[in-house]
Design a protein around this motif. Structure first.
Motif, mmCIF file in Angstrom:
data_model
loop_
_atom_site.group_PDB
_atom_site.id
_atom_site.type_symbol
_atom_site.label_atom_id
_atom_site.label_comp_id
_atom_site.label_asym_id
_atom_site.label_seq_id
_atom_site.Cartn_x
_atom_site.Cartn_y
_atom_site.Cartn_z
ATOM 1 N N GLY A 211 51.644 38.908 51.310
ATOM 2 C CA GLY A 211 51.204 38.189 52.495
ATOM 3 C C GLY A 211 52.357 37.755 53.378
ATOM 4 O O GLY A 211 53.520 38.110 53.157
ATOM 5 N N LEU B 176 48.567 40.390 44.161
ATOM 6 C CA LEU B 176 48.448 39.855 45.513
ATOM 7 C C LEU B 176 49.327 38.615 45.611
ATOM 8 O O LEU B 176 49.110 37.638 44.881
ATOM 9 C CB LEU B 176 46.998 39.487 45.823
ATOM 10 C CG LEU B 176 46.775 38.621 47.074
ATOM 11 C CD1 LEU B 176 47.070 39.408 48.337
ATOM 12 C CD2 LEU B 176 45.356 38.063 47.104
ATOM 13 N N ASP C 74 37.111 42.299 51.041
ATOM 14 C CA ASP C 74 38.308 43.063 51.375
ATOM 15 C C ASP C 74 38.262 44.494 50.865
ATOM 16 O O ASP C 74 39.227 45.243 51.039
ATOM 17 C CB ASP C 74 39.545 42.358 50.807
ATOM 18 C CG ASP C 74 39.768 40.999 51.447
ATOM 19 O OD1 ASP C 74 39.330 40.814 52.598
ATOM 20 O OD2 ASP C 74 40.369 40.123 50.793
ATOM 21 N N GLU D 233 44.723 41.983 54.350
ATOM 22 C CA GLU D 233 44.819 42.102 52.900
ATOM 23 C C GLU D 233 44.444 43.522 52.523
ATOM 24 O O GLU D 233 43.308 43.954 52.755
ATOM 25 C CB GLU D 233 43.927 41.075 52.206
ATOM 26 C CG GLU D 233 44.396 39.638 52.437
ATOM 27 C CD GLU D 233 43.521 38.617 51.749
ATOM 28 O OE1 GLU D 233 42.707 39.019 50.901
ATOM 29 O OE2 GLU D 233 43.645 37.421 52.066
#
Length: 690
Positions: free
Chosen positions: A407, A423, A457, A629
């Motif tokens: 991110g 993630l 997502d 994402e």
């Protein structure tokens, strides 16, 4: 006065006899001008402020004007730009009133302002991008307070120290962490997170080396001599030659042009073309060649003393890594992968998505940077390949595993404990201890586990395979290529406008009063910022940017990438802390109220942002109305009510509503979709009510 001095200096240099005489005069003139400019912030601080004291300054008052002048001069001084990380930088801060002990290593380029309230003990290390301003804005005023660091303290990369904070002798604050106002780290303790809390992790991971006072002094003198005897004469001489060459070509093309408008336009066009595209090409070759050649002199995981040959090599590589133009140019396209590989990144085998990396990726050493197959990276990744103590450093491999998604604003250190299919959420603090995290998501500071993906997502995953991927990637690449062309053209026009006003000031120096020439130089800076804001407005006006959720292979996402590339944030910082910045934000589409104070915020998606009257946006705060994402892009409106405050280094994501009078604490992360009640105070990473 500056224009007069520059003109007289230039005439004196040209009056030298022969090439040697001109070179000597060039060195003397540029050195004297440089040293004079370096003393201006120091003199202004003592004349306008005296000693900083803990107090409050009402925004937009005469006292604030004095504060703004000193803040701007202190941060824009060449000494604060060229000598960061060297002993000369600590001398500069001491001249401004800071109490700094010996053997202090300060690598952060965020220059403190209220220096009389800054105390740093011997042997302390402050890593890159740490913030310790000594002031903050809150509720219509500037609040000034002390920051006190004891001896042998360690402040991690991208950490923030609010006012009224302290750290005892031998204390450590981890990377991507923050001390909120009133927090104090006891002597010998290690803290991390936002707000910081105790931990057992040792952040000083490199052994000391012999690095005495003589070595430090010699390095400082050498750094000064390189600037005075090489950099400054080279820049001034090259600029003079470029102007003379452009004038000669103009005379050949327009023999009778003289100082006519047409002659100035032709000269400005030639000079700007040479400067922009010539320097871009030279910079690209230098970035690629220098990184690879210089790395031959460094061995990974080897401890070297600071302020020596190997340290100079390491700093040169890191300085090249801070050149953002090419990452910005190639980012958010398939070309960024090839550029990073040329620098030395280990990316093979590459799984091309067209969005493997955003437009803001930094590193300390590209040859020791690795990103696994199938990993996608948003803006703001910093790969920390170096570890530093007050006397030594070493470079180590920083490796991100395959199938990750990184991110925004993630700082990934060497030794990060993550593996495959992870993630890393926005502003997450990457763990340095415990098990290797795999097949999970990490969020917060300190981090905790969350699901790797959510169903929302994965709705576009079918577009990321087979023939559908091939067609989508080809279409995206064509669109991105046009965006790159538009970026280069508009940036060149900006350089052309700046050069045009600059040359006009030179040509009219002996024709009009000197104050007119000086005004033309100043206007060139303003015109450049206004021009880039108008460019952004025009690009957005051709096709409105609206809330959406789509695949990265949809044209709505490509438009967003184009707007990010056209964003003029680096030019807007000239107006930080002034009402003029709000005018430019309005021009770019932000629905911004009256008397908003912006001390250096970044609004990444202006058309989706609304800010109420008398709100405060602190230094390095960020409002981002989008998120990506894996292969899914989402954006939505964010509303910040009247009288709100975003703390230093805070981050607000999309779909957020902050009620009137609410505040977000220093370095906090307000997640997507949050609703902060009126007059509430939230903080932390992720933020919650405090």
């Amino acid at each position: 006065a500056a224009v007069v001095a520059i003109s007289e200096e230039y005439q004196w240099v040209l009056a030298g006899s022969g090439a040697v005489g001109i070179c000597l005069r060039l060195i003397v003139a540029s050195s004297s001008a440089f040293l004079a400019v370096c003393t201006v912030p120091i003199a202004a601080k003592w004349l306008l402020i005296g000693r900083w004291k803990s107090r409050q300054i009402r925004l937009w008052s005469l006292a604030y004007v004095r504060f703004w002048i000193v803040k701007t001069l202190v941060r824009s001084s060449p000494a604060a730009r060229l000598f960061i990380g060297t002993p000369l930088y600590t001398l500069y801060l001491r001249a401004l009133g800071a109490k700094i002990g010996p053997r202090v290593v300060m690598l952060s380029r965020n220059v403190p302002v209220c220096t009389d309230l800054l105390t740093i003990g011997a042997g302390t290390v402050i890593r890159k991008a740490a913030i310790f301003n000594g002031y903050r804005a809150q509720a219509g005023s500037i609040q000034i307070g002390p920051v006190a660091l004891g001896c042998d303290v360690f402040v991690g990369e991208r950490s923030v120290l609010d006012i009224n904070t302290s750290m005892g002798d031998g204390a450590q604050l981890g990377h991507a962490s923050a001390l909120h106002s009133g927090q104090a780290v006891p002597a010998g303790e290690r803290w991390h997170g936002c707000p910081a809390q105790p931990t057992d992790v040792n952040f000083v991971r490199v052994a000391p080396a012999r690095c005495g006072t003589l070595r430090r002094a010699a390095y400082g003198v050498a750094a000064l001599l390189v600037v005075l005897l090489f950099y400054l004469p080279l820049i001034e001489g090259t600029a003079g030659l470029a102007i003379d060459a452009a004038s000669s070509v103009t005379q050949m093309l327009q023999p009778a042009a003289g100082i006519s408008a047409l002659g100035l336009f032709v000269e400005a066009a030639i000079l700007s073309l040479v400067l922009f595209f010539g320097l871009a090409l030279m910079g690209l070759l230098l970035a690629v060649a220098a990184s690879r050649v210089l790395n031959l002199f460094l061995k990974p995981d080897t401890v070297y003393p600071l302020f020596g040959f190997h340290d100079a090599i390491h700093r040169a590589i890191a300085r090249i890594g801070r050149i953002r133009f090419f990452v910005f140019l190639f980012g958010d396209s398939c070309y960024i992968v090839h550029y990073l590989q040329l620098l030395g990144y280990h990316l093979r085998p590459v799984e091309q998505t067209g969005s493997n990396f955003g437009s803001d990726v930094m590193h300390a050493n590209p040859s020791l940077s690795a990103v696994g197959t199938g990993t996608m990276v948003a803006d703001g990744l910093v790969l920390v390949n170096d570890e530093v103590s007050s006397s030594s450093f070493r470079v180590s491999r920083a490796a991100i595993g395959p199938r990750n998604f990184i991110g925004n604003d993630v700082m990934y250190p060497a030794g990060g404990r993550t593996g495959d299919n992870v993630l890393l959420g926005t502003k997450v603090m990457v763990p340095l201890d415990g098990k290797i995290r795999q097949g999970t998501g990490l969020l917060g500071a300190p981090c905790f586990e969350i699901p790797r993906t959510v169903e929302r997502d994965t709705q576009f995953d079918h577009l990321r395979t087979g023939e559908t991927l091939r067609r989508g990637l080809a279409a995206k690449t064509r669109y991105n290529l046009r965006t790159i062309g538009l970026f280069l053209f508009t940036r060149w026009v900006g350089v052309f406008l700046f050069v045009l006003f600059y040359l006009t000031g030179i040509e009219l120096y002996d024709v009009l009063p000197h104050v007119v020439s000086a005004a033309l130089f100043a206007v060139s800076i303003v015109i450049t910022a206004v021009y880039f804001s108008v460019v952004y407005f025009c690009v957005e006006a051709l096709r409105s940017f609206k809330p959406t959720i789509c695949s990265i292979y949809h044209s709505d996402f490509w438009l967003a990438e184009r707007l990010w590339k056209m964003h003029p944030i680096h030019y807007l910082h000239v107006f930080d802390g002034t009402p003029f910045k709000n005018v430019l934000w309005r021009l770019m589409g932000v629905r911004i109220g009256k008397r908003v104070f912006d001390d250096g915020a970044h609004i990444s998606d202006p058309p989706l942002t609304a800010i109420g009257d008398e709100s405060v946006l602190n230094y390095r705060s960020k409002v981002q109305c989008h998120s990506q994402e894996d292969g899914t892009f989402k954006c939505d409106r964010t509303t910040i009510g009247a009288g709100c405050t975003l703390g230093v280094g805070s981050f607000v994501l999309y779909g957020v509503t902050m009620g009137d009078g609410s505040s977000l604490a220093t370095d906090s992360f307000l997640m997507k979709g949050e609703e902060v009640p009126a007059h509430a105070r939230w903080g932390g990473n992720p933020a919650k009510e405090m």
